[in-house]
Write a protein that holds these residues in place. Structure first.
Motif, PDB file in Angstrom:
ATOM      1  N   ALA A   1      -6.218  -2.561  -8.161  1.00 23.01           N
ATOM      2  CA  ALA A   1      -6.555  -2.674  -9.589  1.00 23.01           C
ATOM      3  C   ALA A   1      -5.373  -2.207 -10.441  1.00 23.01           C
ATOM      4  N   ASP A   2      -5.183  -2.847 -11.591  1.00 24.85           N
ATOM      5  CA  ASP A   2      -4.090  -2.476 -12.501  1.00 24.85           C
ATOM      6  C   ASP A   2      -4.121  -0.984 -12.809  1.00 24.85           C
TER       7      ASP A   2
ATOM      8  N   ALA B   1      -1.186   1.683 -12.076  1.00 30.04           N
ATOM      9  CA  ALA B   1      -0.647   2.432 -13.218  1.00 30.04           C
ATOM     10  C   ALA B   1      -0.740   3.930 -12.922  1.00 30.04           C
ATOM     11  N   SER B   2      -1.814   4.342 -12.265  1.00 27.56           N
ATOM     12  CA  SER B   2      -1.986   5.765 -11.957  1.00 27.56           C
ATOM     13  C   SER B   2      -0.912   6.239 -10.986  1.00 27.56           C
ATOM     14  N   ILE B   3      -0.605   5.416  -9.984  1.00 24.46           N
ATOM     15  CA  ILE B   3       0.439   5.805  -9.026  1.00 24.46           C
ATOM     16  C   ILE B   3       1.780   5.947  -9.753  1.00 24.46           C
ATOM     17  N   ILE B   4       2.062   5.008 -10.639  1.00 22.55           N
ATOM     18  CA  ILE B   4       3.338   5.065 -11.359  1.00 22.55           C
ATOM     19  C   ILE B   4       3.362   6.281 -12.295  1.00 22.55           C
TER      20      ILE B   4
ATOM     21  N   PRO C   1     -13.241  -1.861  -9.000  1.00 23.02           N
ATOM     22  CA  PRO C   1     -14.572  -2.292  -8.592  1.00 23.02           C
ATOM     23  C   PRO C   1     -15.625  -1.454  -9.321  1.00 23.02           C
ATOM     24  N   ASP C   2     -16.808  -2.005  -9.428  1.00 22.98           N
ATOM     25  CA  ASP C   2     -17.930  -1.294 -10.038  1.00 22.98           C
ATOM     26  C   ASP C   2     -18.328  -0.161  -9.086  1.00 22.98           C
TER      27      ASP C   2
ATOM     28  N   ASN D   1      -7.399  -1.472   0.035  1.00 22.94           N
ATOM     29  CA  ASN D   1      -6.284  -0.808  -0.640  1.00 22.94           C
ATOM     30  C   ASN D   1      -5.828   0.489   0.005  1.00 22.94           C
ATOM     31  N   LEU D   2      -6.621   1.018   0.918  1.00 21.33           N
ATOM     32  CA  LEU D   2      -6.149   2.196   1.653  1.00 21.33           C
ATOM     33  C   LEU D   2      -5.555   1.785   2.997  1.00 21.33           C
ATOM     34  N   GLY D   3      -5.444   0.493   3.208  1.00 22.65           N
ATOM     35  CA  GLY D   3      -4.746   0.015   4.412  1.00 22.65           C
ATOM     36  C   GLY D   3      -5.575   0.061   5.696  1.00 22.65           C
ATOM     37  N   CYS D   4      -6.887   0.337   5.580  1.00 18.08           N
ATOM     38  CA  CYS D   4      -7.706   0.380   6.802  1.00 18.08           C
ATOM     39  C   CYS D   4      -7.619  -0.974   7.515  1.00 18.08           C
ATOM     40  N   ASN D   5      -7.651  -2.049   6.730  1.00 20.14           N
ATOM     41  CA  ASN D   5      -7.653  -3.368   7.382  1.00 20.14           C
ATOM     42  C   ASN D   5      -6.310  -3.708   8.015  1.00 20.14           C
TER      43      ASN D   5
END
Ligand code: HEC
Ligand code: HEC
Ligand code: HEC
Length: 413
Positions: A136-137, A141-144, A191-192, A206-210
């Protein structure tokens, strides 16, 4: 990976000359270049973003970029990368203006993380650096915002980058398999958080589990993760910090070969503490996730229940063989997998070589081993209290001290 190598092998047999020339070309050249189109963005920093970014980065960036000696994200050898990818170092991503990323614009950071193309060199970045095409944007943005924050991990530190030597296989994959992801054309919303399954899927992606739990990490479908071959059924090869091979496990809900018999509470304990229902502990590179909330872990659990239950038995991992005269402490160290994170020398993702001096009395050293999060609140180290037997701590502490002294002797020579 093996299949790709075999494929390359067959090709050489069939059209030896052509492939030979192509291989020479790939080997001698850099990674492919792509035109760079850096967006003009200014990322607002808010306390909420910095906090969220810290949490995400602890799970997504710090593991690879943190140096156990400098304690900051100044880059480290990727000794946990399977050897066939070459010799690789992660980079200094502290705020240092020349050695780190202090002079990068927000757009450049965003561009790299989204597309996988380096904004300064135009080269596609190797596949072992993370890319976040579907995050998600707000989270990116939070990481940056966190990279720009006053967090001690990111403060400018004058440490040079070391140069990687990616293998032929890596270069081959970068030419043939890995492509840039275009910048998303639409906004990507979070996500909701009340929709458990949507949140779970978002986290798994997004945590790379997949990526790690796919049958083959080079064949992940990042845009439609559910189309990944062997989705979450495990089997990809990974290595610990000594490059010993182990395979990801099946985290689908198959009752025999997956986690179908785990309750939600079992799964929460495993993710928070790194301890399975049978009492065994996760081995690196699987790290426990103390920063995930119960709600987030329950969402992952709910989502995992919905994906096809695959029957993929666990592949046996490469084991350590100790010398016949191994000390009692050395046996404990290897038995509980300390070497998988701390290395055989005491230096890995955590540095044990100072512990002898820092904690001169055994009582404190043993307390650090038992309750590490009292000393390092966000650590991924397993909390060993109740797992390691009481009479094993003293020999273990002796062995930890021995590693520190060996390192001092090595330094003196
Ligand atoms: C699996 C390990 C891994 C993870 C996880 C990872 N990185 Fe990296 N990163 C690398 C490697 C390796 C390189 C060097 C790539 C190269 O050789 O070009 C790199 C390079 C970079 C660079 C380029 C720096 C430069 O000076 O060229 C940036 C910026 C960066 N990473 C940021 C991040 C951020 C932010 C995260 C978390 C969202 C992250 N990385 C997660 C391994 C990783
Ligand atoms: C860096 C790669 C990597 C990432 C990222 C990763 N895993 Fe793992 N995971 C592994 C490996 C390797 C194992 C096997 C560890 C072992 O042998 O002890 C494992 C084991 C597990 C297990 C234990 C299952 C069992 O019975 O052995 C669970 C549960 C799990 N992972 C869930 C997850 C979830 C959920 C995520 C995402 C939040 C995740 N993993 C991210 C590599 C990874
Ligand atoms: C999953 C990886 C992992 C495993 C397994 C692990 N550790 Fe750690 N350990 C760390 C990390 C990382 C740190 C550094 C603290 C931090 O920033 O999280 C650490 C810190 C420590 C420290 C404190 C060092 C200091 O200078 O303050 C000691 C002592 C220690 N570990 C001992 C052990 C022993 C003994 C074992 C095996 C029983 C073990 N660890 C297993 C990751 C691990």
């Amino acid at each position: 990976m093996k299949r790709l190598l075999k494929y390359a092998g067959l090709g050489i047999g069939a059209v030896a000359l052509f492939v030979g020339i192509a291989a020479l070309y790939i080997d001698k050249s850099d990674f492919p270049k792509y035109p760079v189109n850096v967006p003009t963005v200014k990322i607002e920093s808010t306390p909420e973003r910095v906090q969220r970014g810290h949490k995400l980065a602890m799970m997504l960036c710090v593991e690879c970029h943190q140096n156990a000696e400098t304690k900051q994200i100044t880059g480290r050898p990727m000794y946990d990368l399977p050897a066939e990818f070459g010799t690789v170092f992660t980079k200094n991503i502290t705020q240092h203006p020349t050695k780190g990323i202090g002079a990068w614009s927000d757009g450049e950071l965003l561009y790299l993380l989204r597309t996988g193309v380096h904004p300064k060199t135009s080269l596609i970045i190797p596949l072992y650096m993370i890319r976040l095409p579907a995050m998600a944007d707000e989270d990116i943005a939070s990481i940056i915002a966190w990279l720009r924050s006053s967090d001690p991990l990111v403060q400018p530190l004058d440490v040079n980058n070391r140069f990687s030597e990616p293998s032929f296989l890596t270069k081959f994959l970068m030419r043939v398999v890995v492509k840039l992801f275009p910048l998303p054309s639409e906004k990507i919303a979070l996500p909701d958080s009340t929709d458990k399954i949507a949140l779970g899927k978002y986290l798994v992606r997004n945590l790379g589990c997949n990526d790690c739990h796919a049958a083959d990490v080079t064949k992940v479908n990042p845009m439609e993760i559910e189309k990944t071959a062997g989705f979450l059924g495990g089997g990809s090869n990974w290595t610990d910090v000594n490059r010993k091979v182990l395979y990801s496990s099946n985290i689908t809900f198959d009752k025999e070969t997956g986690i179908g018999a785990w309750s939600e509470a079992d799964f929460r304990r495993a993710m928070h503490e790194g301890i399975r229902p049978d009492g065994t502990t996760f081995r690196y590179p699987m790290e426990r996730k103390p920063l995930l909330t119960n709600n987030e872990i329950n969402a992952i659990y709910a989502y995992l229940q919905t994906v096809p239950h695959l029957k993929t038995p666990r592949k046996p991992s490469e084991e350590y063989v100790l010398p016949a005269n191994a000390s009692a402490g050395m046996k404990v160290y290897y038995n509980y997998g300390c070497q998988r994170c701390h290395g055989e020398s005491g230096l890995g993702i955590g540095d044990l070589r100072q512990a002898d001096k820092k904690y001169p009395d055994d009582e404190t050293l043993i307390d650090v081993i038992k309750h590490t999060s009292k000393y390092y609140p966000e650590t991924v180290m397993i909390q060993w209290d109740g797992i390691i037997k009481e009479d094993e701590y003293k020999p273990l502490a002796d062995y930890v001290r021995e590693l520190g002294r060996k390192a001092d002797i090595a330094k003196a020579h």
